[in-house]
Design a protein around this motif. Structure first.
Motif, PDB file in Angstrom:
ATOM      1  N   ILE A  14       0.867  -1.168   0.000  1.00  0.00           N
ATOM      2  CA  ILE A  14       0.000   0.000   0.000  1.00  0.00           C
ATOM      3  C   ILE A  14       0.907   1.222   0.000  1.00  0.00           C
ATOM      4  O   ILE A  14       1.805   1.334   0.832  1.00  0.00           O
ATOM      5  CB  ILE A  14      -0.929   0.001   1.226  1.00  0.00           C
ATOM      6  CG1 ILE A  14      -1.758  -1.289   1.245  1.00  0.00           C
ATOM      7  CG2 ILE A  14      -1.823   1.239   1.223  1.00  0.00           C
ATOM      8  CD1 ILE A  14      -2.518  -1.522   2.529  1.00  0.00           C
ATOM      9  N   LYS A  15       0.683   2.119  -0.959  1.00  0.00           N
ATOM     10  CA  LYS A  15       1.540   3.301  -1.094  1.00  0.00           C
ATOM     11  C   LYS A  15       0.725   4.572  -0.895  1.00  0.00           C
ATOM     12  O   LYS A  15      -0.420   4.653  -1.343  1.00  0.00           O
ATOM     13  CB  LYS A  15       2.220   3.327  -2.460  1.00  0.00           C
ATOM     14  CG  LYS A  15       3.245   2.226  -2.625  1.00  0.00           C
ATOM     15  CD  LYS A  15       4.061   2.457  -3.861  1.00  0.00           C
ATOM     16  CE  LYS A  15       5.344   1.642  -3.790  1.00  0.00           C
ATOM     17  NZ  LYS A  15       6.243   1.998  -4.875  1.00  0.00           N
ATOM     18  N   GLN A  16       1.346   5.558  -0.250  1.00  0.00           N
ATOM     19  CA  GLN A  16       0.676   6.829  -0.014  1.00  0.00           C
ATOM     20  C   GLN A  16       1.312   7.933  -0.848  1.00  0.00           C
ATOM     21  O   GLN A  16       2.517   7.900  -1.112  1.00  0.00           O
ATOM     22  CB  GLN A  16       0.718   7.189   1.462  1.00  0.00           C
ATOM     23  CG  GLN A  16       2.105   7.401   2.022  1.00  0.00           C
ATOM     24  CD  GLN A  16       2.083   7.615   3.523  1.00  0.00           C
ATOM     25  OE1 GLN A  16       1.033   7.736   4.122  1.00  0.00           O
ATOM     26  NE2 GLN A  16       3.244   7.646   4.130  1.00  0.00           N
ATOM     27  N   PRO A  17       0.520   8.916  -1.269  1.00  0.00           N
ATOM     28  CA  PRO A  17       1.078  10.002  -2.083  1.00  0.00           C
ATOM     29  C   PRO A  17       1.958  10.925  -1.239  1.00  0.00           C
ATOM     30  O   PRO A  17       1.670  11.178  -0.071  1.00  0.00           O
ATOM     31  CB  PRO A  17      -0.160  10.742  -2.587  1.00  0.00           C
ATOM     32  CG  PRO A  17      -1.241  10.400  -1.635  1.00  0.00           C
ATOM     33  CD  PRO A  17      -0.910   9.064  -1.057  1.00  0.00           C
ATOM     34  N   THR A  18       3.050  11.370  -1.844  1.00  0.00           N
ATOM     35  CA  THR A  18       3.935  12.345  -1.215  1.00  0.00           C
ATOM     36  C   THR A  18       4.287  13.396  -2.261  1.00  0.00           C
ATOM     37  O   THR A  18       4.390  13.095  -3.441  1.00  0.00           O
ATOM     38  CB  THR A  18       5.229  11.703  -0.681  1.00  0.00           C
ATOM     39  OG1 THR A  18       5.913  11.079  -1.769  1.00  0.00           O
ATOM     40  CG2 THR A  18       4.959  10.668   0.387  1.00  0.00           C
ATOM     41  N   ASN A  22      10.812  20.799  -6.237  1.00  0.00           N
ATOM     42  CA  ASN A  22      12.115  21.041  -6.853  1.00  0.00           C
ATOM     43  C   ASN A  22      12.634  22.382  -6.335  1.00  0.00           C
ATOM     44  O   ASN A  22      11.988  23.417  -6.513  1.00  0.00           O
ATOM     45  CB  ASN A  22      11.979  21.061  -8.378  1.00  0.00           C
ATOM     46  CG  ASN A  22      13.308  21.217  -9.079  1.00  0.00           C
ATOM     47  OD1 ASN A  22      14.132  22.051  -8.715  1.00  0.00           O
ATOM     48  ND2 ASN A  22      13.500  20.412 -10.106  1.00  0.00           N
ATOM     49  N   ALA A  23      13.805  22.380  -5.704  1.00  0.00           N
ATOM     50  CA  ALA A  23      14.360  23.584  -5.096  1.00  0.00           C
ATOM     51  C   ALA A  23      14.666  24.670  -6.123  1.00  0.00           C
ATOM     52  O   ALA A  23      14.561  25.863  -5.820  1.00  0.00           O
ATOM     53  CB  ALA A  23      15.623  23.241  -4.316  1.00  0.00           C
ATOM     54  N   GLU A  24      15.018  24.284  -7.335  1.00  0.00           N
ATOM     55  CA  GLU A  24      15.383  25.263  -8.366  1.00  0.00           C
ATOM     56  C   GLU A  24      14.164  25.877  -9.052  1.00  0.00           C
ATOM     57  O   GLU A  24      14.117  27.081  -9.284  1.00  0.00           O
ATOM     58  CB  GLU A  24      16.292  24.617  -9.409  1.00  0.00           C
ATOM     59  CG  GLU A  24      17.645  24.224  -8.856  1.00  0.00           C
ATOM     60  CD  GLU A  24      18.511  23.531  -9.899  1.00  0.00           C
ATOM     61  OE1 GLU A  24      18.195  23.635 -11.107  1.00  0.00           O
ATOM     62  OE2 GLU A  24      19.490  22.888  -9.506  1.00  0.00           O
ATOM     63  N   THR A  25      13.185  25.040  -9.381  1.00  0.00           N
ATOM     64  CA  THR A  25      12.038  25.528 -10.155  1.00  0.00           C
ATOM     65  C   THR A  25      10.787  25.757  -9.320  1.00  0.00           C
ATOM     66  O   THR A  25       9.872  26.432  -9.763  1.00  0.00           O
ATOM     67  CB  THR A  25      11.691  24.528 -11.274  1.00  0.00           C
ATOM     68  OG1 THR A  25      11.262  23.298 -10.669  1.00  0.00           O
ATOM     69  CG2 THR A  25      12.863  24.278 -12.182  1.00  0.00           C
ATOM     70  N   GLY A  26      10.744  25.171  -8.151  1.00  0.00           N
ATOM     71  CA  GLY A  26       9.554  25.273  -7.308  1.00  0.00           C
ATOM     72  C   GLY A  26       8.430  24.350  -7.747  1.00  0.00           C
ATOM     73  O   GLY A  26       7.346  24.356  -7.179  1.00  0.00           O
ATOM     74  N   VAL A  28       6.150  21.206  -8.031  1.00  0.00           N
ATOM     75  CA  VAL A  28       5.750  20.150  -7.097  1.00  0.00           C
ATOM     76  C   VAL A  28       5.433  18.892  -7.891  1.00  0.00           C
ATOM     77  O   VAL A  28       4.653  18.932  -8.853  1.00  0.00           O
ATOM     78  CB  VAL A  28       4.532  20.584  -6.259  1.00  0.00           C
ATOM     79  CG1 VAL A  28       4.081  19.456  -5.346  1.00  0.00           C
ATOM     80  CG2 VAL A  28       4.850  21.836  -5.458  1.00  0.00           C
ATOM     81  N   THR A  29       6.037  17.777  -7.498  1.00  0.00           N
ATOM     82  CA  THR A  29       5.830  16.492  -8.153  1.00  0.00           C
ATOM     83  C   THR A  29       5.257  15.512  -7.143  1.00  0.00           C
ATOM     84  O   THR A  29       5.762  15.403  -6.027  1.00  0.00           O
ATOM     85  CB  THR A  29       7.165  15.938  -8.697  1.00  0.00           C
ATOM     86  OG1 THR A  29       7.754  16.905  -9.547  1.00  0.00           O
ATOM     87  CG2 THR A  29       6.950  14.654  -9.457  1.00  0.00           C
ATOM     88  N   GLN A  30       4.206  14.792  -7.546  1.00  0.00           N
ATOM     89  CA  GLN A  30       3.624  13.788  -6.659  1.00  0.00           C
ATOM     90  C   GLN A  30       4.221  12.418  -6.971  1.00  0.00           C
ATOM     91  O   GLN A  30       4.266  11.998  -8.126  1.00  0.00           O
ATOM     92  CB  GLN A  30       2.111  13.730  -6.802  1.00  0.00           C
ATOM     93  CG  GLN A  30       1.477  12.791  -5.787  1.00  0.00           C
ATOM     94  CD  GLN A  30      -0.034  12.770  -5.893  1.00  0.00           C
ATOM     95  OE1 GLN A  30      -0.584  12.425  -6.927  1.00  0.00           O
ATOM     96  NE2 GLN A  30      -0.694  13.150  -4.819  1.00  0.00           N
TER      97      GLN A  30
END
Length: 108
Positions: A14-18, A22-26, A28-30
């Protein structure tokens, strides 16, 4: 009715979203991180194929019975036998002794 221990023969992750930023571009990747690995009893409920936009798309729905596990939510995913499934429904049974998770796998 609870199942016997010998019926839980499938390994289910079972996996949960996190979210990762990205520190350079800002940007957000799930991604998905392991929440828990459990033993499950699996039953295939349905499978079908259809054509969408000229491609054959298949889907299969599976039922997984597991021991009760607090914190499982519908935005999580399942990994089983090298496949990824979206959680469609979670049903708690037997006064939180067991639970059923309905998951759907879609392939193109």
């Amino acid at each position: 009715m609870p199942f016997g221990a010998g019926e839980y023969t499938e390994r289910l992750t079972i996996k949960q979203p996190t979210n990762t930023t990205n520190a350079e571009t800002g940007e957000v990747t799930q991604t998905y991180a392991v929440f828990k690995k459990v033993w499950a009893r699996r039953v295939e409920l349905s499978a079908r194929e259809s054509e969408q936009y000229g491609q054959v798309v298949g889907s299969a729905t599976h039922r997984f019975d597991i021991r009760y596990l607090a914190g499982v939510k519908q935005d999580m995913r399942l990994e089983w036998d090298g496949r990824t499934l979206d959680i469609e429904q979670i049903i708690e049974r037997d006064r939180k002794r067991d639970m059923t998770i309905i998951g759907t796998e879609t392939t193109t």
